[in-house]
Write a protein that holds these residues in place. Structure first.
Motif, PDB file in Angstrom:
ATOM      1  N   ASP A 294       0.835  -1.210   0.000  1.00  0.00           N
ATOM      2  CA  ASP A 294       0.000   0.000   0.000  1.00  0.00           C
ATOM      3  C   ASP A 294       0.867   1.256   0.000  1.00  0.00           C
ATOM      4  OD1 ASP A 294      -2.309  -1.538   0.082  1.00  0.00           O
ATOM      5  OD2 ASP A 294      -2.574  -1.333   2.255  1.00  0.00           O
ATOM      6  N   VAL A 295       1.898   1.257   0.846  1.00  0.00           N
ATOM      7  CA  VAL A 295       2.780   2.423   0.951  1.00  0.00           C
ATOM      8  C   VAL A 295       3.562   2.638  -0.346  1.00  0.00           C
ATOM      9  CG1 VAL A 295       4.781   3.366   2.163  1.00  0.00           C
ATOM     10  CG2 VAL A 295       2.978   2.222   3.454  1.00  0.00           C
ATOM     11  N   LEU A 296       4.062   1.554  -0.922  1.00  0.00           N
ATOM     12  CA  LEU A 296       4.805   1.668  -2.179  1.00  0.00           C
ATOM     13  C   LEU A 296       3.904   2.184  -3.297  1.00  0.00           C
ATOM     14  CD1 LEU A 296       6.846  -1.664  -2.049  1.00  0.00           C
ATOM     15  CD2 LEU A 296       7.713   0.644  -1.645  1.00  0.00           C
ATOM     16  N   LYS A 297       2.672   1.704  -3.318  1.00  0.00           N
ATOM     17  CA  LYS A 297       1.733   2.154  -4.341  1.00  0.00           C
ATOM     18  C   LYS A 297       1.441   3.638  -4.193  1.00  0.00           C
ATOM     19  CE  LYS A 297      -2.747   0.966  -6.391  1.00  0.00           C
ATOM     20  NZ  LYS A 297      -3.906   0.040  -6.303  1.00  0.00           N
ATOM     21  N   GLU A 298       1.230   4.068  -2.972  1.00  0.00           N
ATOM     22  CA  GLU A 298       0.943   5.482  -2.726  1.00  0.00           C
ATOM     23  C   GLU A 298       2.133   6.360  -3.108  1.00  0.00           C
ATOM     24  OE1 GLU A 298      -0.390   8.430   0.961  1.00  0.00           O
ATOM     25  OE2 GLU A 298      -0.549   6.242   1.163  1.00  0.00           O
ATOM     26  N   GLY A 299       3.348   5.848  -2.869  1.00  0.00           N
ATOM     27  CA  GLY A 299       4.540   6.620  -3.192  1.00  0.00           C
ATOM     28  C   GLY A 299       5.024   6.455  -4.608  1.00  0.00           C
ATOM     29  N   GLY A 300       4.382   5.555  -5.383  1.00  0.00           N
ATOM     30  CA  GLY A 300       4.788   5.347  -6.769  1.00  0.00           C
ATOM     31  C   GLY A 300       6.175   4.756  -6.903  1.00  0.00           C
ATOM     32  N   ALA A 301       6.568   3.909  -5.944  1.00  0.00           N
ATOM     33  CA  ALA A 301       7.912   3.331  -5.941  1.00  0.00           C
ATOM     34  C   ALA A 301       7.872   1.862  -6.332  1.00  0.00           C
ATOM     35  CB  ALA A 301       8.540   3.479  -4.564  1.00  0.00           C
ATOM     36  N   ARG A 302       8.800   1.467  -7.201  1.00  0.00           N
ATOM     37  CA  ARG A 302       8.944   0.057  -7.560  1.00  0.00           C
ATOM     38  C   ARG A 302       9.988  -0.583  -6.661  1.00  0.00           C
ATOM     39  NH1 ARG A 302      10.425  -1.009 -13.501  1.00  0.00           N
ATOM     40  NH2 ARG A 302      12.138   0.389 -12.952  1.00  0.00           N
ATOM     41  N   ALA A 303       9.761  -1.837  -6.307  1.00  0.00           N
ATOM     42  CA  ALA A 303      10.696  -2.542  -5.434  1.00  0.00           C
ATOM     43  C   ALA A 303      10.849  -3.986  -5.894  1.00  0.00           C
ATOM     44  CB  ALA A 303      10.207  -2.504  -3.986  1.00  0.00           C
TER      45      ALA A 303
ATOM     46  N   VAL B  27       9.553  -0.444   9.550  1.00  0.00           N
ATOM     47  CA  VAL B  27       9.920  -0.340   8.128  1.00  0.00           C
ATOM     48  C   VAL B  27       8.778   0.294   7.348  1.00  0.00           C
ATOM     49  CG1 VAL B  27      10.514  -1.641   6.051  1.00  0.00           C
ATOM     50  CG2 VAL B  27      11.478  -2.310   8.273  1.00  0.00           C
ATOM     51  N   ILE B  28       7.575  -0.186   7.584  1.00  0.00           N
ATOM     52  CA  ILE B  28       6.404   0.351   6.888  1.00  0.00           C
ATOM     53  C   ILE B  28       6.231   1.831   7.205  1.00  0.00           C
ATOM     54  CG2 ILE B  28       3.888   0.210   6.718  1.00  0.00           C
ATOM     55  CD1 ILE B  28       4.224  -2.832   7.369  1.00  0.00           C
ATOM     56  N   ALA B  29       6.382   2.196   8.480  1.00  0.00           N
ATOM     57  CA  ALA B  29       6.215   3.586   8.887  1.00  0.00           C
ATOM     58  C   ALA B  29       7.303   4.485   8.308  1.00  0.00           C
ATOM     59  CB  ALA B  29       6.204   3.681  10.408  1.00  0.00           C
ATOM     60  N   ALA B  30       8.499   3.937   8.114  1.00  0.00           N
ATOM     61  CA  ALA B  30       9.619   4.735   7.605  1.00  0.00           C
ATOM     62  C   ALA B  30       9.588   4.933   6.097  1.00  0.00           C
ATOM     63  CB  ALA B  30      10.943   4.071   7.997  1.00  0.00           C
ATOM     64  N   MET B  31       8.890   4.062   5.374  1.00  0.00           N
ATOM     65  CA  MET B  31       8.986   4.065   3.921  1.00  0.00           C
ATOM     66  C   MET B  31       8.548   5.373   3.253  1.00  0.00           C
ATOM     67  SD  MET B  31      10.673   1.630   3.077  1.00  0.00           S
ATOM     68  CE  MET B  31      10.603   2.235   1.396  1.00  0.00           C
ATOM     69  N   PRO B  32       7.484   6.045   3.671  1.00  0.00           N
ATOM     70  CA  PRO B  32       7.130   7.303   2.989  1.00  0.00           C
ATOM     71  C   PRO B  32       8.272   8.320   3.006  1.00  0.00           C
ATOM     72  CG  PRO B  32       5.287   6.553   4.306  1.00  0.00           C
ATOM     73  CD  PRO B  32       6.448   5.673   4.660  1.00  0.00           C
ATOM     74  N   ALA B  33       8.955   8.466   4.141  1.00  0.00           N
ATOM     75  CA  ALA B  33      10.061   9.416   4.221  1.00  0.00           C
ATOM     76  C   ALA B  33      11.249   8.959   3.379  1.00  0.00           C
ATOM     77  CB  ALA B  33      10.487   9.604   5.679  1.00  0.00           C
ATOM     78  N   VAL B  34      11.497   7.648   3.341  1.00  0.00           N
ATOM     79  CA  VAL B  34      12.599   7.130   2.521  1.00  0.00           C
ATOM     80  C   VAL B  34      12.321   7.370   1.034  1.00  0.00           C
ATOM     81  CG1 VAL B  34      13.816   5.036   1.805  1.00  0.00           C
ATOM     82  CG2 VAL B  34      13.263   5.405   4.235  1.00  0.00           C
ATOM     83  N   ILE B  35      11.107   7.067   0.615  1.00  0.00           N
ATOM     84  CA  ILE B  35      10.730   7.297  -0.790  1.00  0.00           C
ATOM     85  C   ILE B  35      10.849   8.776  -1.133  1.00  0.00           C
ATOM     86  CG2 ILE B  35       8.799   7.213  -2.419  1.00  0.00           C
ATOM     87  CD1 ILE B  35       7.870   4.677  -0.925  1.00  0.00           C
ATOM     88  N   GLU B  36      10.375   9.623  -0.235  1.00  0.00           N
ATOM     89  CA  GLU B  36      10.444  11.065  -0.477  1.00  0.00           C
ATOM     90  C   GLU B  36      11.885  11.539  -0.621  1.00  0.00           C
ATOM     91  OE1 GLU B  36       9.135  15.286   1.677  1.00  0.00           O
ATOM     92  OE2 GLU B  36       8.531  13.366   2.539  1.00  0.00           O
ATOM     93  N   GLU B  37      12.792  11.019   0.217  1.00  0.00           N
ATOM     94  CA  GLU B  37      14.196  11.428   0.142  1.00  0.00           C
ATOM     95  C   GLU B  37      14.840  10.946  -1.151  1.00  0.00           C
ATOM     96  OE1 GLU B  37      17.930  13.025   1.061  1.00  0.00           O
ATOM     97  OE2 GLU B  37      15.892  13.462   1.775  1.00  0.00           O
ATOM     98  N   ILE B  38      14.529   9.745  -1.563  1.00  0.00           N
ATOM     99  CA  ILE B  38      15.077   9.235  -2.825  1.00  0.00           C
ATOM    100  C   ILE B  38      14.623  10.102  -3.984  1.00  0.00           C
ATOM    101  CG2 ILE B  38      14.979   7.279  -4.440  1.00  0.00           C
ATOM    102  CD1 ILE B  38      14.886   5.436  -1.956  1.00  0.00           C
ATOM    103  N   ARG B  39      13.367  10.465  -3.986  1.00  0.00           N
ATOM    104  CA  ARG B  39      12.844  11.331  -5.051  1.00  0.00           C
ATOM    105  C   ARG B  39      13.438  12.741  -4.958  1.00  0.00           C
ATOM    106  NH1 ARG B  39       9.425   8.772  -8.010  1.00  0.00           N
ATOM    107  NH2 ARG B  39       7.939   7.233  -7.200  1.00  0.00           N
TER     108      ARG B  39
END
Length: 231
Positions: A58-67, A206-218
């Motif tokens: 769900d988090v990856l989908k919301e952030g548009g990140a492929r894994a 990990v799930i809670a951290a992912m939005p911030a990680v995705i945002e930083e990568i972008r």
């Protein structure tokens, strides 16, 4: 008896010790970074897990990140719908093993089961062609190197590991990842707490951290790539 002990130690050094040095320390016969600057690989080991993996998706989908999900084949067969969702949403499924065994001490036939036969199981069940393998705990043996070469599989390890299998505050996980992140990083995280050594509930952070990680990568202008794109 002394010579027997010495012979056993010598065999273990050649069979298990030298492959560890060859791959983990010297970085040979494996990949630890992406091929192209500006491309980051986000990878998750040990799943699928019925509680954590869907929420992570769900988090990856919301952030548009492929894994890339390096799955345990036994778990994948138990939760095929989750694997199907991974694939349907553009993620990649690769091989982490048939079970979460410690590979260096496995005999050759079980070593082959961990990589080549696990790949065949996933291929038959899900209609995919996995060709990238990450050994459990990132540790292999001589039989692993031979089996991968014969089957034309690639070993992908990582450049960023942050101890997320232990319960850690999400902000601390983000801080650790950001501190190590660069333009060719391969990040390894975990979407299961079933494996030996994992603390129960650790994937929550990990799930809670992912939005911030995705945002930083972008924010850094990096592109998400899959494990097969690192070969």
């Amino acid at each position: 008896m002394g010579w027997i002990v010495a012979a056993v130690i010598a065999v273990l050094v050649v069979y298990a010790g030298l492959p560890f040095v060859w791959t983990r320390i010297l970085g040979r016969s494996c990949i630890r970074r992406t091929r192209v600057p500006g491309c980051v690989a986000l990878t998750f080991d040990d799943g699928p897990h019925p509680e954590y993996t869907p929420r992570l998706l769900d988090v990856l989908k919301e952030g548009g990140a492929r894994a890339t999900f390096f799955v345990i084949a036994e778990h994948a067969l138990k939760y095929p719908d989750i694997v199907g969702r991974m694939l349907a949403e553009g993620h990649e499924v690769q091989v982490h093993g048939y079970r979460h065994w410690f590979v260096p001490l496995l005999p050759p036939h079980l070593t082959v089961r961990q990589c080549v036969q696990a790949r065949e199981v996933l291929a038959r069940r899900f209609g995919i062609e996995p060709r990238v393998y990450r050994p459990t705990w990132g540790a292999c043996n001589l039989a692993t190197l031979v089996a991968l070469r014969r089957s034309r599989m690639t070993m992908l390890l990582w450049s960023v590991m942050v101890g997320d299998w232990r319960k850690t505050p999400p902000d601390e996980l983000v801080r650790r990842i950001v501190a190590k992140l660069d333009a060719q990083s391969v990040l390894v995280l975990h979407d299961s707490d079933w494996s030996p050594g994992a603390e129960r509930g650790a994937p929550e952070s990990v799930i809670a951290a992912m939005p911030a990680v995705i945002e930083e990568i972008r924010r850094r202008g990096y592109t998400f790539v899959l494990a097969s794109e690192c070969e």
